[in-house]
Design a protein around this motif. Structure first.
Motif, PDB file in Angstrom:
ATOM      1  N   ARG A  72       0.832  -1.201   0.000  1.00 22.48           N
ATOM      2  CA  ARG A  72       0.000   0.000   0.000  1.00 22.48           C
ATOM      3  C   ARG A  72       0.873   1.261   0.000  1.00 22.48           C
ATOM      4  N   ARG A  73       1.987   1.211   0.730  1.00 22.36           N
ATOM      5  CA  ARG A  73       2.901   2.356   0.695  1.00 22.36           C
ATOM      6  C   ARG A  73       3.446   2.564  -0.713  1.00 22.36           C
ATOM      7  N   LEU A  74       3.774   1.466  -1.391  1.00 20.67           N
ATOM      8  CA  LEU A  74       4.282   1.575  -2.760  1.00 20.67           C
ATOM      9  C   LEU A  74       3.234   2.202  -3.669  1.00 20.67           C
ATOM     10  N   LEU A  75       1.977   1.791  -3.522  1.00 24.17           N
ATOM     11  CA  LEU A  75       0.911   2.363  -4.337  1.00 24.17           C
ATOM     12  C   LEU A  75       0.757   3.859  -4.049  1.00 24.17           C
ATOM     13  N   ARG A  76       0.843   4.227  -2.778  1.00 20.25           N
ATOM     14  CA  ARG A  76       0.743   5.644  -2.423  1.00 20.25           C
ATOM     15  C   ARG A  76       1.862   6.455  -3.078  1.00 20.25           C
ATOM     16  N   LYS A  77       3.069   5.923  -3.033  1.00 23.30           N
ATOM     17  CA  LYS A  77       4.192   6.633  -3.647  1.00 23.30           C
ATOM     18  C   LYS A  77       3.991   6.808  -5.146  1.00 23.30           C
ATOM     19  N   LEU A  78       3.522   5.756  -5.811  1.00 17.84           N
ATOM     20  CA  LEU A  78       3.322   5.833  -7.256  1.00 17.84           C
ATOM     21  C   LEU A  78       2.254   6.868  -7.612  1.00 17.84           C
ATOM     22  N   VAL A  79       1.148   6.864  -6.873  1.00 11.64           N
ATOM     23  CA  VAL A  79       0.066   7.801  -7.157  1.00 11.64           C
ATOM     24  C   VAL A  79       0.526   9.242  -6.940  1.00 11.64           C
ATOM     25  N   VAL A  80       1.141   9.501  -5.788  1.00  9.76           N
ATOM     26  CA  VAL A  80       1.561  10.864  -5.467  1.00  9.76           C
ATOM     27  C   VAL A  80       2.650  11.331  -6.431  1.00  9.76           C
ATOM     28  N   ALA A  81       3.590  10.442  -6.758  1.00 10.63           N
ATOM     29  CA  ALA A  81       4.660  10.818  -7.688  1.00 10.63           C
ATOM     30  C   ALA A  81       4.104  11.132  -9.066  1.00 10.63           C
ATOM     31  N   LEU A  82       3.168  10.327  -9.535  1.00  6.81           N
ATOM     32  CA  LEU A  82       2.585  10.542 -10.860  1.00  6.81           C
ATOM     33  C   LEU A  82       1.803  11.852 -10.909  1.00  6.81           C
ATOM     34  N   VAL A  83       0.928  12.058  -9.921  1.00  7.77           N
ATOM     35  CA  VAL A  83       0.119  13.271  -9.901  1.00  7.77           C
ATOM     36  C   VAL A  83       1.012  14.503  -9.705  1.00  7.77           C
ATOM     37  N   GLY A  84       1.946  14.407  -8.772  1.00  6.74           N
ATOM     38  CA  GLY A  84       2.807  15.548  -8.476  1.00  6.74           C
ATOM     39  C   GLY A  84       3.690  15.926  -9.648  1.00  6.74           C
ATOM     40  N   THR A  85       4.318  14.946 -10.275  1.00 11.75           N
ATOM     41  CA  THR A  85       5.212  15.227 -11.410  1.00 11.75           C
ATOM     42  C   THR A  85       4.427  15.807 -12.583  1.00 11.75           C
ATOM     43  N   THR A  86       3.276  15.239 -12.868  1.00 11.57           N
ATOM     44  CA  THR A  86       2.458  15.750 -13.972  1.00 11.57           C
ATOM     45  C   THR A  86       2.014  17.176 -13.703  1.00 11.57           C
ATOM     46  N   ALA A  87       1.627  17.464 -12.456  1.00 13.22           N
ATOM     47  CA  ALA A  87       1.196  18.818 -12.105  1.00 13.22           C
ATOM     48  C   ALA A  87       2.320  19.829 -12.315  1.00 13.22           C
TER      49      ALA A  87
END
Length: 427
Positions: A72-87
Motif C-alpha cells: 500500500r505504501r508503494l501504491l501511495r508513492k506511485l500515485v503521489v509521484a505521478l500526480v505531483g510530477t504531472t502537475a
C-alpha cells in the motif's frame, strides 16, 4: 499572511522537536501577525498541533506511513509521484485541477504550500540520499512540496541545515534546480556548502548559519537528580547512543560504550543512558540500543525508559558533568548548558559544527570508536574540564547570537525577493 513550515519530524526526536520549536518562534518573531501551519511526519489525527500550531500531516508522512502494508505504501508513492510530477509540467490552472486528485493528507500539504505567502523548510538533516532507489525517493518526496510552492511563486527558505550526500547525478541536478530558486539557503557547516556546490548551487548563494538548536533554551522544570535517585555532589556522566551501523560494527560500538561506562563507574562517576529519540517510526528508538549497552555492562548504569518531553529532557543534560554524545542534538543541548562533550560522529554535521566551535579534537567517528580511544578523551576531560568550559564561555555566546539571527534573515529574504509570492517561480 500564511507561512507553512515543512519537513518537520516527530516530537519523540528531541533534537528535531527543539528545531521545530525554535523555527516556529523565529517565524513568529519575524512576522508576528502571520498564520503558521506545520507539514510534518506526525499523523494529524493523533497530533493536531505542536506548541499550538496546526499540524497538517504531509506528503512524506502519507507515502511513508508505517501503519499500512508495504504494497500500500508503494501504491501511495506511485500515485503521489505521478500526480505531483504531472502537475509540475502543466500550466498553473491545469495543475491546480490535477492536484485535487491527491489523497486528502497529501492534498492538504500541496494546497497549503501553493497558497502560502512563504514556505520554510525547517532545520535538520533530511535532504540527502543513500545509494539505491530509496535515496532517489527521499530526495523527490522532500523536494516535491518545495517544487509545488515554487511553481505557485511562493518564496521558499531553507532554515539552517545539513545537505547531502547526493551520490546520483539526477539527485544533484534536482537539488541544484530547486535550491538555486530558493529565496534563502542556510547551511550549518562548510561540508554542506561544498556538497551544494557540486549540485550547481553557487557558494555565494548559500549562507553559512548556526544550527537552531543552539537557540533552544526552555525553562528547567524537573529535579532530575531526585528523579534518578542520586546526590547533589555525585558526578553524573550522560551517554546517548543510536542504531546506525551494520550488526557486527554496531555491536563493537555498543561494547565500547559499555566498557567506558564500567570504567567511569569504577572511577567514582554515575553513568546515565539518555534516550534522545524514542519514536516508533522506522524503529528509531534509542532505548532499544541502550538496553543492549546496559546488558554488556558489569555495573548497571542508570537508564531512562519513559518518553520524556523534549523541553524537560534539556534539563537533564545540564545536570551532567560530561556527555558522551552520539545523537548530535544531545551534544548541542549539553554544550549550551556549559557541559563538556565527547561527540561520536555519524554524519558530517557533527565534525563540522564541533570544528566551528574549535572543538574538533573531541570527535570520534562512530565506525572507529574503541574503548581505548574514548577513554583517552573522557579521562582527559575529567582530569581538566575547566579548559573546555572556558572555551565554551568564550565561543558560545556569539554562536548562540548567530542562531538567533534567523528572524532578521527571514525578513531580509522577503525584501530581497521583491515581495512575497514572486520569488522562485517555476514555469
Amino acid at each position: 499572511m500564511k507561512i507553512v513550515v515543512i519537513n518537520a519530524y516527530v516530537r519523540e526526536n528531541a533534537g528535531d522537536a527543539a528545531l521545530l520549536s525554535v523555527c516556529l518562534r523565529h517565524v513568529k518573531e519575524a512576522f508576528p501577525e502571520a498564520t503558521r501551519a506545520i507539514a510534518g511526519m506526525e499523523d494529524a489525527a493523533a497530533h493536531r498541533s505542536f506548541e499550538g500550531v496546526d499540524n497538517l500531516g504531509s506528503i512524506r508522512r502519507y507515502v511513508a506511513d508505517g501503519g499500512v502494508s508495504r504494497s500500500r505504501r508503494l501504491l501511495r508513492k506511485l500515485v503521489v509521484a505521478l500526480v505531483g510530477t504531472t502537475a509540475l509540467l502543466l500550466p498553473r490552472a491545469a495543475a491546480d485541477v490535477l492536484l485535487k486528485l491527491l489523497p486528502a493528507e497529501a492534498r492538504r500539504e500541496a494546497d497549503a504550500v501553493s497558497q502560502a505567502d512563504m514556505v520554510v523548510s525547517m532545520g535538520g538533516g533530511y535532504l540527502l540520499a543513500r545509494p539505491g532507489l530509496d535515496g532517489y525517493q527521499n530526495v523527490f518526496f522532500v523536494l516535491l512540496p518545495v517544487l509545488l510552492a515554487q511553481k505557485s511563486g511562493v518564496p521558499v527558505v531553507f532554515a539552517p541545515q545539513s545537505f547531502g550526500p547526493f551520490p546520483g547525478k539526477p539527485q544533484r541536478r534536482l537539488v541544484g534546480r530547486v535550491l538555486r530558486r530558493a529565496a534563502l539557503v542556510l547551511a550549518r557547516e562548510d561540508v554542506s556548502v561544498g556538497l551544494l556546490e557540486e549540485c550547481g548551487v553557487p557558494a555565494q548563494q548559500v549562507r553559512r548559519a548556526v544550527d537552531s538548536g543552539f537557540a533552544f533554551a526552555p525553562d528547567v522544570t524537573s529535579d532530575w537528580r531526585s528523579r534518578l535517585g542520586i546526590g547533589a555532589q555525585e558526578p553524573l556522566v550522560g551517554l546517548t547512543a543510536r542504531r546506525w551501523l551494520a550488526p557486527a560494527a554496531q555491536e563493537r560500538y555498543e561494547r565500547a560504550l559499555a566498557e567506558t561506562i564500567d570504567a567511569l563507574q569504577a572511577d567514582g562517576a554515575r553513568a546515565v543512558l539518555i534516550p534522545q529519540v524514542t519514536t516508533d517510526y522506522l524503529g528509531d528508538d534509542d532505548r532499544i540500543v541502550e538496553r543492549r549497552i546496559a546488558g554488556h555492562c558489569r555495573t548497571a548504569p542508570l537508564r531512562i525508559e519513559e518518553r520524556v518531553d523534549y523541553r524537560d529532557l534539556k534539563g537533564l543534560y545540564s545536570e551532567c558533568s560530561l556527555l558522551i554524545g552520539t545523537r548530535f542534538h544531545s551534544v548541542i543541548f549539553s554544550l549550551t548548558s556549559g557541559v563538556p562533550c565527547v561527540a561520536i560522529e555519524y554524519e558530517h554535521k557533527t565534525r563540522g559544527i564541533m570544528a566551528d566551535l574549535g572543538l574538533g579534537e573531541w570527535v570520534l567517528p562512530i565506525a572507529e570508536v574503541t574503548h581505548a580511544d574514548l577513554w583517552a578523551l573522557v579521562s582527559k576531560l575529567r582530569a581538566n574540564p575547566e579548559e573546555y568550559r572556558t572555551a565554551l564561555r568564550q565561543r558560545l555566546p556569539a554562536y548562540i547570537d548567530q542562531a538567533e539571527e534567523f528572524p532578521a534573515l527571514l525578513r531580509a529574504a522577503t525584501g530581497a525577493t521583491g515581495g512575497l509570492r514572486r520569488a522562485g517561480q517555476v514555469a
